[in-house]
Motif scaffolding. Structure first.
Motif, PDB file in Angstrom:
ATOM      1  N   ILE A  39       1.009  -1.122  -0.008  1.00 14.68           N
ATOM      2  CA  ILE A  39      -0.120   0.061  -0.012  1.00 14.68           C
ATOM      3  C   ILE A  39       1.042   1.079   0.065  1.00 14.68           C
ATOM      4  N   GLN A  40       0.648   2.149  -0.783  1.00 18.43           N
ATOM      5  CA  GLN A  40       1.418   3.566  -0.943  1.00 18.43           C
ATOM      6  C   GLN A  40       0.411   4.743  -0.211  1.00 18.43           C
ATOM      7  N   LEU A  41       1.415   5.560   0.557  1.00 19.39           N
ATOM      8  CA  LEU A  41       0.827   6.484   1.350  1.00 19.39           C
ATOM      9  C   LEU A  41       0.475   7.630   0.111  1.00 19.39           C
ATOM     10  N   PRO A  42      -0.596   8.143   0.118  1.00 18.12           N
ATOM     11  CA  PRO A  42      -0.756   9.349  -0.822  1.00 18.12           C
ATOM     12  C   PRO A  42       0.232  10.294  -0.437  1.00 18.12           C
ATOM     13  N   PRO A  43       1.350  10.649  -1.172  1.00 21.19           N
ATOM     14  CA  PRO A  43       2.486  11.433  -0.531  1.00 21.19           C
ATOM     15  C   PRO A  43       1.915  12.954   0.263  1.00 21.19           C
ATOM     16  N   PRO A  44       1.973  13.026   1.245  1.00 25.29           N
ATOM     17  CA  PRO A  44       1.449  14.428   1.732  1.00 25.29           C
ATOM     18  C   PRO A  44       2.464  15.469   1.289  1.00 25.29           C
ATOM     19  N   ASN A  45       2.106  16.674   1.536  1.00 25.92           N
ATOM     20  CA  ASN A  45       2.974  17.941   1.210  1.00 25.92           C
ATOM     21  C   ASN A  45       4.040  18.057   2.327  1.00 25.92           C
ATOM     22  N   VAL A  46       5.279  18.049   1.727  1.00 31.01           N
ATOM     23  CA  VAL A  46       6.131  18.358   2.737  1.00 31.01           C
ATOM     24  C   VAL A  46       6.044  19.938   3.606  1.00 31.01           C
ATOM     25  N   THR A  47       5.261  20.538   3.142  1.00 29.84           N
ATOM     26  CA  THR A  47       4.853  21.793   3.954  1.00 29.84           C
ATOM     27  C   THR A  47       4.035  21.550   5.006  1.00 29.84           C
ATOM     28  N   GLY A  48       3.236  20.211   4.781  1.00 31.12           N
ATOM     29  CA  GLY A  48       1.754  20.161   5.673  1.00 31.12           C
ATOM     30  C   GLY A  48       2.023  19.852   7.435  1.00 31.12           C
ATOM     31  N   THR A  49       1.122  19.767   7.687  1.00 32.80           N
ATOM     32  CA  THR A  49       0.946  18.977   9.258  1.00 32.80           C
ATOM     33  C   THR A  49      -0.198  18.069   9.309  1.00 32.80           C
ATOM     34  N   GLY A  63      -4.161   0.179   9.523  1.00 33.01           N
ATOM     35  CA  GLY A  63      -5.117  -1.066   9.710  1.00 33.01           C
ATOM     36  C   GLY A  63      -4.849  -2.175   8.813  1.00 33.01           C
ATOM     37  N   LEU A  64      -5.306  -1.770   7.388  1.00 37.19           N
ATOM     38  CA  LEU A  64      -4.934  -2.822   6.639  1.00 37.19           C
ATOM     39  C   LEU A  64      -3.411  -3.365   6.682  1.00 37.19           C
ATOM     40  N   THR A  65      -2.493  -2.532   6.584  1.00 33.15           N
ATOM     41  CA  THR A  65      -1.012  -2.978   6.821  1.00 33.15           C
ATOM     42  C   THR A  65      -0.814  -3.960   7.856  1.00 33.15           C
ATOM     43  N   ARG A  66      -1.192  -3.638   9.023  1.00 31.41           N
ATOM     44  CA  ARG A  66      -1.133  -4.503  10.333  1.00 31.41           C
ATOM     45  C   ARG A  66      -1.722  -5.747  10.119  1.00 31.41           C
ATOM     46  N   TYR A  67      -3.211  -5.676   9.457  1.00 31.12           N
ATOM     47  CA  TYR A  67      -3.655  -7.009   9.365  1.00 31.12           C
ATOM     48  C   TYR A  67      -3.023  -7.893   8.320  1.00 31.12           C
ATOM     49  N   HIS A  68      -2.601  -7.475   7.303  1.00 28.62           N
ATOM     50  CA  HIS A  68      -2.054  -8.352   6.157  1.00 28.62           C
ATOM     51  C   HIS A  68      -0.697  -8.730   6.751  1.00 28.62           C
ATOM     52  N   ARG A  69       0.029  -7.818   7.453  1.00 32.31           N
ATOM     53  CA  ARG A  69       1.276  -8.411   8.348  1.00 32.31           C
ATOM     54  C   ARG A  69       0.952  -9.653   9.091  1.00 32.31           C
ATOM     55  N   MET A  70       0.068  -9.391   9.912  1.00 39.31           N
ATOM     56  CA  MET A  70      -0.395 -10.800  10.874  1.00 39.31           C
ATOM     57  C   MET A  70      -0.690 -11.728  10.081  1.00 39.31           C
ATOM     58  N   ASP A  73       1.628 -12.172   5.032  1.00 37.69           N
ATOM     59  CA  ASP A  73       1.869 -11.414   3.867  1.00 37.69           C
ATOM     60  C   ASP A  73       3.412 -10.875   3.644  1.00 37.69           C
ATOM     61  N   ASN A  74       3.828 -10.782   2.602  1.00 37.56           N
ATOM     62  CA  ASN A  74       5.120  -9.865   2.333  1.00 37.56           C
ATOM     63  C   ASN A  74       4.772  -8.435   2.303  1.00 37.56           C
ATOM     64  N   THR A  75       4.487  -7.824   3.504  1.00 36.51           N
ATOM     65  CA  THR A  75       3.889  -6.406   3.469  1.00 36.51           C
ATOM     66  C   THR A  75       4.794  -5.133   3.484  1.00 36.51           C
ATOM     67  N   LEU A  76       4.349  -4.292   2.648  1.00 41.38           N
ATOM     68  CA  LEU A  76       4.965  -2.914   2.679  1.00 41.38           C
ATOM     69  C   LEU A  76       4.097  -1.768   2.594  1.00 41.38           C
ATOM     70  N   TRP A  77       4.327  -0.903   3.491  1.00 34.68           N
ATOM     71  CA  TRP A  77       3.520   0.339   3.432  1.00 34.68           C
ATOM     72  C   TRP A  77       4.661   1.158   3.142  1.00 34.68           C
ATOM     73  N   LEU A  78       4.340   1.750   1.972  1.00 37.94           N
ATOM     74  CA  LEU A  78       5.463   2.665   1.427  1.00 37.94           C
ATOM     75  C   LEU A  78       5.357   4.071   1.531  1.00 37.94           C
ATOM     76  N   PRO A  79       6.017   4.978   2.293  1.00 39.73           N
ATOM     77  CA  PRO A  79       5.886   6.365   2.799  1.00 39.73           C
ATOM     78  C   PRO A  79       6.647   7.107   1.816  1.00 39.73           C
ATOM     79  N   GLY A  80       6.338   8.392   1.596  1.00 39.92           N
ATOM     80  CA  GLY A  80       7.085   9.376   0.947  1.00 39.92           C
ATOM     81  C   GLY A  80       6.134  10.588   1.142  1.00 39.92           C
ATOM     82  N   THR A  81       7.068  11.776   0.662  1.00 34.08           N
ATOM     83  CA  THR A  81       6.518  13.162   0.815  1.00 34.08           C
ATOM     84  C   THR A  81       6.559  13.716  -0.313  1.00 34.08           C
ATOM     85  N   ASP A  82       5.511  14.531  -0.570  1.00 35.00           N
ATOM     86  CA  ASP A  82       5.586  15.424  -2.046  1.00 35.00           C
ATOM     87  C   ASP A  82       6.384  16.865  -1.975  1.00 35.00           C
TER      88      ASP A  82
END
Length: 938
Positions: A39-49, A63-70, A73-82
Motif C-alpha cells: 500500500i502506498q501512502l498518498p504523499p502528503p505535502n512536505v509543507t503540511g501538518t 489497519g490494512l497493513t497491520r492486518y496483512h502483516r499478521m 503476507d510480504n507486507t510493505l506500506w511505502l511512505p513518501g512526501t511530495d
C-alpha cells in the motif's frame, strides 16, 4: 510485566512505536513465495501538518497493513512526501520576504539551496506526526519526490513521452496566477460565489443605426473580443449573421457568428467571444478559426499592444490597444473603461450580479485564463495499436484490473476521462523538477536526459535549459513505479507492482488516481493498484467542511494529547477568513469544549475513525464518539486486569492432555469468538472498517466483558477443578485472541496488554503482537446448544432484573427466587444468583401461591415464570405503586390530549404519530401491570 492500575495512553505510545521501528518490524519480509501486500501512502505535502483527513486516511491504511502483516503476507506500506512545488516555494519566499530579500535577489541556484535548507529543518513535521498515529510504514524506504531516485524517473518518463510524441509545447489557455507568475492546475483553483456586477454594453452594427447589447461581468477583456455570437436558432438576430459590429473603445470591427454554445434564453442573447481570456470562448473560437488576441501581460496588466495568434500558436503580429489603459491592472482598466463607455453613451445598464470568481487557493488572487507557452501531455493521441494513454486508463477499470470501492465511483472516473483535455504539465516556478529541454540560439528545442545529451543532439551548439518546472502531479503520477526504483528493474518493482490497494478521498480521483493508472499502464504495462478504496471527507459534527478559515478545525494531535480551552480558542480564532467572526467562533468553541479537549490517546481516536469509515461521501466527526471509545479502552484494560488476577499463577489447563470440563458459557464464548473472527476478517477484506469496529466492540464489551466474565466468575469460584481450569483457559485464550483482532485498529493498548497476556495464554508466537498470527475462524466450534442455553440464561436474568425493578428492590438486597420449570433448569441457578442478586434459586414445577409479582421469561427453550420472595412493607409499597400510577396516568393523559387535538394525526409526520401511539400502548401496558400489583397488595 505488571499492568498499571489505569490505562495511560501517552506512556504506552511513547514506548512501543520506537521499539517497533528499531526492530525493523515495518519492513517487508521480501519472501516472494508469500502473498504480497503493498500500500502506498498518498504523499502528503512536505509543507503540511497532520490534519483530520490524514489521520483518518492513515488509520485505514495502517489497519490494512497491520492486518496483512499478521496474515503473514510480504507486507510493505511505502511512505513518501511530495515536494509541493507551489506551496513550498510560497513558504520559503515568505521567509525571505521577512528578511527583506526576494528570490530574484538570490537567483535560482541560491534560492533552491534555501528551499533545501528549509526542507531539512522543517519538512519532516508530518512524518513525525505519522509516528504519533502509529503508522507502521517502512521508513527505510521513505522517498521524497525531489530526491535523486525519483528525479531520475521523472526525467526518463518525460523524455520517453516526448520521443513518443505524447508531450509537446504549445500556446494554450491556462489558469494563470499573476501573483505567483505561473500556470496552476484546476485543483489549485477555488471558485466561490461573490457579489459583482453585470454590465450591458452597446456594440454598434456597422452600416446601420442598429446596435446589439452584450452583457459581461469582465468588461476589461472586451479589448480582446474577436466576435459576438448568437444561438443558431435565435430568429430575433439571424438577420445579423455575417454582419460586422464595432468593438467599443478599440476602433476594430468584429463579426456576428452563430454557435451552439449560446443559450438564447439567457441574458441578452449575445455573447462576446474572447478566446484568449475565457476557456469556453476558446472552444468557440477554435470551432470558427478566429484569431486569439491576448491583451494581458503575465502580471495581469493591460498591454500597449495586444499579441495576436492563430490556434496553432503561430504569431500573427499585434494590435494597438488604447494607450490610456496600457499598464493598468485589470481592476484599474475595468474602472477606466466603464467610465469611457458611459461617456460615449455605450454603457446601457449596470446590475448587481452574483458570480463565481476563481481564485488561487494559495494566494487568493483572481485567476485569469491567459494564453501562455506551456508544455502539454496529449491525452487522446493514439499509439500504433490505436490506443491513447486515456484509452489504457479506461480499459484498466473496464476490464476489472482496477476495481473501485464503492463501485459507483467508476462513473465519475469514466466521465472525467471521456471528456479529458490535454494536460498542462509545466509551471513557471523555480522549485520542482526542471523540464529536461534545452534551446539553441535559433529556438530549436532538444529534449534530453542531460545537458551533454542535449548538446550532442544540437550538433555541439550552445544550449540553454528551459526555466519551467513540471506540475507536481506529473511526478506524483509516477509514484506507483518510480518509488520502487523504475526505470531500473528492482526486486521491489517485481514484488510490489501492482500494489494491493490505494486508499484515498474522492476529491483527487481526477488529479491523481486517473493519472497514476495512465502512467503506470503506459510505462510498465501493469496497473498501479488492484483496488481503489474511496473514502469520504472528514467534516465536523454538523457536516460542515473543516476549515481553518472557518474556525471549525480539529487537530488530531490535540485529540491525542488533549488541549486546554485557551490555546484551543487561539488556534480556532487565528487565520479566520473573516476576522470579525472571531467572537462567534470563540463562543461556539467554548460551548462545545468548555473544558478544552481531553487526552483520548491514539487508540481511542483510531477506533473512532474506524467506526466512522462507512462507504458514504461525508464523515461527520463527533468528538463524543472519542469519549465512548476511550471508555472502551478502559474497559479492555480493566477486563485484562481482572483476568490476570484470576489466572496468574494458577492452572489454566494449557498443558497437553490437561483435564478440562467446559461449561456452556465457555462453549458459547468460544463459538462466538469464531463468529467474531470470521466477521472481522470479512470486514477488513472488504474495506468495511466500520463493520470491523462494530464487531470488535460488540463482542468485547457486550459479550466477553458484560456476560462471559460475569459467568466465568461462577466457574472459577465454585466449579470443580476441571471446570475452573477450563474457565481460566477460556478467559485468557479468548482475551489473547481479542487483542490480536483489535490490533490493526488499536495497536498500542493491544501490544501493551498482549505482552502480558500472551505468555499466560501459551500463545506468545512472536516478540511483538505486530508479527503475531492473525486468528483464523473455526466455525465448527460454534455450539448451537450452548448458544441456546446462554440466550435462555440472559432472558431469565433480564426478567429477574425487571422484576426487582418493579418491586423497587435495592441492588444490595438479595432475595430468593422460585423458578417454574423442569429439574434441568437447575443448570442456570448458579449463574442467576450473581446476575440477579439472588440469595437462592428454587426450581419448582409450580410457583407457590402468594401475592408476590410474577415475571414471564421468553427464551429459546420456551416460556417460564418466576417469583421473587421478599418481605414487603405493604403500606410503603402501596404508596410507591400508587405514586407511580399517578405519574403514569398524567403522562398518558397528556399523550391522549396530543393525539386527540384536531388535525394533529392528519398533519403531523406519520412516523411521529406512530411513535406517539406506540408510547401510549406502552403506558397502557405499564398501568395494567401497576394496577395488578396494587391489587395484590390489598
Amino acid at each position: 510485566m505488571e499492568l498499571a492500575k489505569s490505562f495511560e495512553p501517552q506512556n504506552i505510545e511513547s514506548r512501543w512505536y520506537p521499539f517497533w521501528e528499531s526492530q525493523g518490524y515495518f519492513q517487508p519480509s521480501m519472501d516472494l513465495a508469500r502473498e504480497a501486500f503493498c500500500i502506498q501512502l498518498p504523499p502528503p505535502n512536505v509543507t503540511g501538518t497532520l490534519h483530520m483527513g490524514h489521520a483518518f486516511n492513515q488509520t485505514i491504511m495502517d489497519g490494512l497493513t497491520r492486518y496483512h502483516r499478521m496474515r503473514g503476507d510480504n507486507t510493505l506500506w511505502l511512505p513518501g512526501t511530495d515536494h509541493a512545488g507551489i506551496a513550498t516555494q510560497i513558504v520559503v519566499e515568505r521567509k525571505l520576504d521577512a528578511q527583506g530579500v526576494s528570490r530574484h535577489d538570490l537567483g535560482r541556484s541560491a534560492f533552491l539551496e534555501k528551499v533545501w535548507e528549509w526542507k531539512k529543518e522543517s519538512g519532516d513535521t508530518i512524518t513525525s506526526q505519522m509516528r504519533r498515529m502509529g503508522s507502521s510504514v517502512d521508513w527505510s524506504r521513505e522517498y521524497f519526490t525531489m530526491d535523486d531516485k525519483m528525479s531520475t524517473a521523472v526525467i526518463e518518463a518525460f523524455v520517453r513521452l516526448y520521443e513518443e510524441g505524447l508531450i509537446y509545447r504549445g500556446k494554450r489557455l491556462s489558469n494563470w496566477d499573476a501573483k505567483l507568475g505561473t500556470a496552476i492546475s484546476d485543483l489549485e483553483v477555488i471558485s466561490e460565489e461573490e457579489n459583482g456586477h453585470m454590465w450591458h454594453i452597446k456594440y454598434p452594427v456597422v452600416g446601420s443605426d442598429e446596435f446589439i447589447t452584450v452583457a459581461t461581468t469582465r468588461p476589461e477583456t472586451m479589448l480582446g473580443d474577436v466576435a459576438v455570437a448568437i444561438a443558431p436558432d435565435d430568429e430575433r438576430f439571424t438577420h445579423l449573421l455575417g454582419k460586422m459590429v464595432e468593438l467599443p473603445l478599440t476602433g476594430r470591427q468584429i463579426p456576428v457568428i452563430a454557435d451552439e454554445y449560446v443559450d438564447k434564453e439567457f441574458g441578452t442573447g449575445f455573447v462576446k467571444i474572447t478566446p484568449a481570456h475565457d476557456f469556453n470562448d476558446y472552444q468557440v473560437g477554435k470551432r470558427h478559426n478566429t484569431q486569439l488576441i491576448n491583451v494581458m501581460s503575465l502580471q495581469a496588466t493591460i498591454l500597449a499592444k495586444a499579441q495576436v495568434f492563430s490556434f496553432d500558436g503561430a504569431s500573427l503580429g499585434s494590435v494597438e490597444l488604447p494607450a490610456a489603459y496600457a499598464g493598468l491592472t485589470t481592476a484599474q482598466a475595468r474602472k477606466a473603461m466603464l467610465a469611457d463607455l458611459e461617456a460615449q453613451g455605450l454603457l446601457l445598464d449596470t446590475k448587481p450580479h452574483k458570480l463565481m470568481v476563481p481564485r488561487g487557493d494559495r494566494t487568493g488572487t483572481v485567476i485569469e485564463p491567459l494564453l501562455t507557452d506551456q508544455w502539454f501531455m496529449a491525452m487522446s493521441k493514439a499509439d500504433e495499436n490505436g490506443q491513447s494513454i486515456t484509452d489504457k486508463a479506461l480499459e484498466a477499470v473496464h476490464s476489472g484490473e482496477v476495481q473501485f470501492v464503492p463501485g459507483d465511483w467508476v462513473n465519475t472516473y469514466n466521465a472525467w476521462l471521456n471528456n479529458i483535455q490535454d494536460w498542462c504539465i509545466s509551471r513557471q516556478l523555480w522549485w520542482g523538477h526542471q523540464i529536461p529541454a534545452w534551446y539553441d540560439e535559433d529556438g530549436q528545442v532538444y529534449v534530453a536526459r542531460t545537458e551533454a545529451e542535449a548538446v550532442a543532439k544540437a550538433g555541439g551548439k550552445s544550449v540553454t535549459r528551459d526555466n519551467d518546472v513540471l506540475d507536481t502531479w506529473f511526478s506524483s503520477a509516477l509514484v506507483p513505479f518510480s518509488s520502487h526504483g523504475w526505470p531500473n528493474e528492482t526486486p521491489d518493482l517485481q514484488a510490489f507492482l501492482p500494489s494491493s490497494v490505494l486508499v484515498t478521498g474522492y476529491d483527487i480521483i481526477f488529479f491523481w488516481v486517473a493519472r497514476m493508472i495512465m502512467m503506470t499502464k503506459h510505462f510498465t504495462g501493469k496497473v498501479p493498484f488492484k483496488h481503489v478504496y474511496i473514502h469520504g471527507l472528514v467534516r465536523d459534527a454538523e457536516g460542515n467542511k473543516m476549515s481553518k478559515s472557518e474556525g471549525n478545525v480539529l487537530d488530531p494531535v490535540d485529540l491525542i494529547d488533549g488541549i486546554a480551552l485557551e490555546p484551543l480558542l487561539e488556534k480556532r480564532t487565528t487565520g479566520l477568513r473573516r476576522p470579525e467572526n472571531a467572537p462567534k467562533v470563540a463562543a461556539k468553541t467554548a460551548k462545545e469544549f468548555p473544558d478544552g479537549i481531553p487526552a483520548y490517546g491514539v487508540d481511542a481516536l483510531r477506533f473512532t475513525f474506524a467506526s466512522l469509515a462507512s462507504l458514504g461521501r461525508s464523515i461527520n466527526f463527533d468528538q463524543k464518539r472519542c469519549d465512548g471509545y476511550r471508555n472502551f479502552c478502559n474497559k479492555i484494560w480493566n477486563a485484562t486486569r481482572f483476568v490476570m488476577m484470576n489466572v496468574e499463577g494458577k492452572d489454566c489447563g494449557l498443558e497437553d492432555g490437561a483435564e478440562l470440563e467446559y461449561s456452556f458459557p465457555d462453549l458459547w464464548i468460544i463459538g462466538r469468538l469464531q463468529e467474531a473472527e470470521a466477521a472481522i476478517t470479512h470486514a477488513l477484506d472488504t474495506f468495511r472498517f466500520d463493520l470491523a469496529a462494530q464487531a470488535i466492540y460488540e463482542f468485547v464489551w457486550n459479550e466477553y466483558c458484560d456476560w462471559y466474565i460475569e459467568l466465568a466468575k461462577v466457574s472459577t469460584q465454585f466449579g470443580t477443578d476441571t471446570q475452573q481450569r477450563a474457565a481460566r483457559r477460556t478467559l485468557i485464550r479468548v482475551l489473547e485472541t481479542i487483542l490480536r483482532l483489535a490490533h490493526p485498529i488499536m495497536p498500542f493498548i493491544t501490544e501493551e496488554l498482549w505482552q502480558t497476556v500472551a505468555p499466560l495464554a501459551g500463545k506468545k508466537d512472536s516478540d511483538s503482537l505486530m508479527t503475531a498470527k492473525w486468528p483464523v475462524a473455526d466455525l465448527s466450534k460454534v455450539n448451537a446448544e450452548a448458544n441456546t442455553k446462554v440466550e435462555t440464561l440472559k432472558a431469565l436474568a433480564f426478567a429477574a432484573r425487571n422484576l426487582r425493578g418493579e418491586m423497587g428492590l435495592s441492588p444490595a438486597v438479595k432475595v430468593p427466587m422460585f423458578l417454574e420449570g423442569t429439574p434441568e433448569m437447575a443448570e442456570f441457578a448458579p449463574y442467576l444468583k450473581p446476575l440477579a442478586k439472588l440469595s437462592e434459586v428454587n426450581i419448582t414445577a409450580t410457583l407457590p401461591a402468594g401475592d408476590a409479582p410474577v415475571a414471564v421469561a421468553a427464551s429459546a427453550l420456551g416460556t417460564t415464570r418466576m417469583m421473587l420472595v421478599v418481605e414487603v412493607d405493604k403500606a410503603a409499597e402501596t404508596a410507591r405503586v400508587t405514586k407511580e400510577i399517578g405519574k403514569t396516568t398524567d403522562a398518558r393523559e397528556k399523550l391522549v390530549a396530543k393525539l386527540e387535538k384536531p388535525g394533529y394525526t392528519d398533519k403531523a409526520p406519520a412516523h411521529l404519530v406512530e411513535k406517539d401511539r406506540a408510547q401510549l400502548a406502552e403506558l397502557d401496558d405499564k398501568l395494567a401491570k401497576l394496577h395488578a400489583q396494587l391489587d395484590k397488595l390489598k
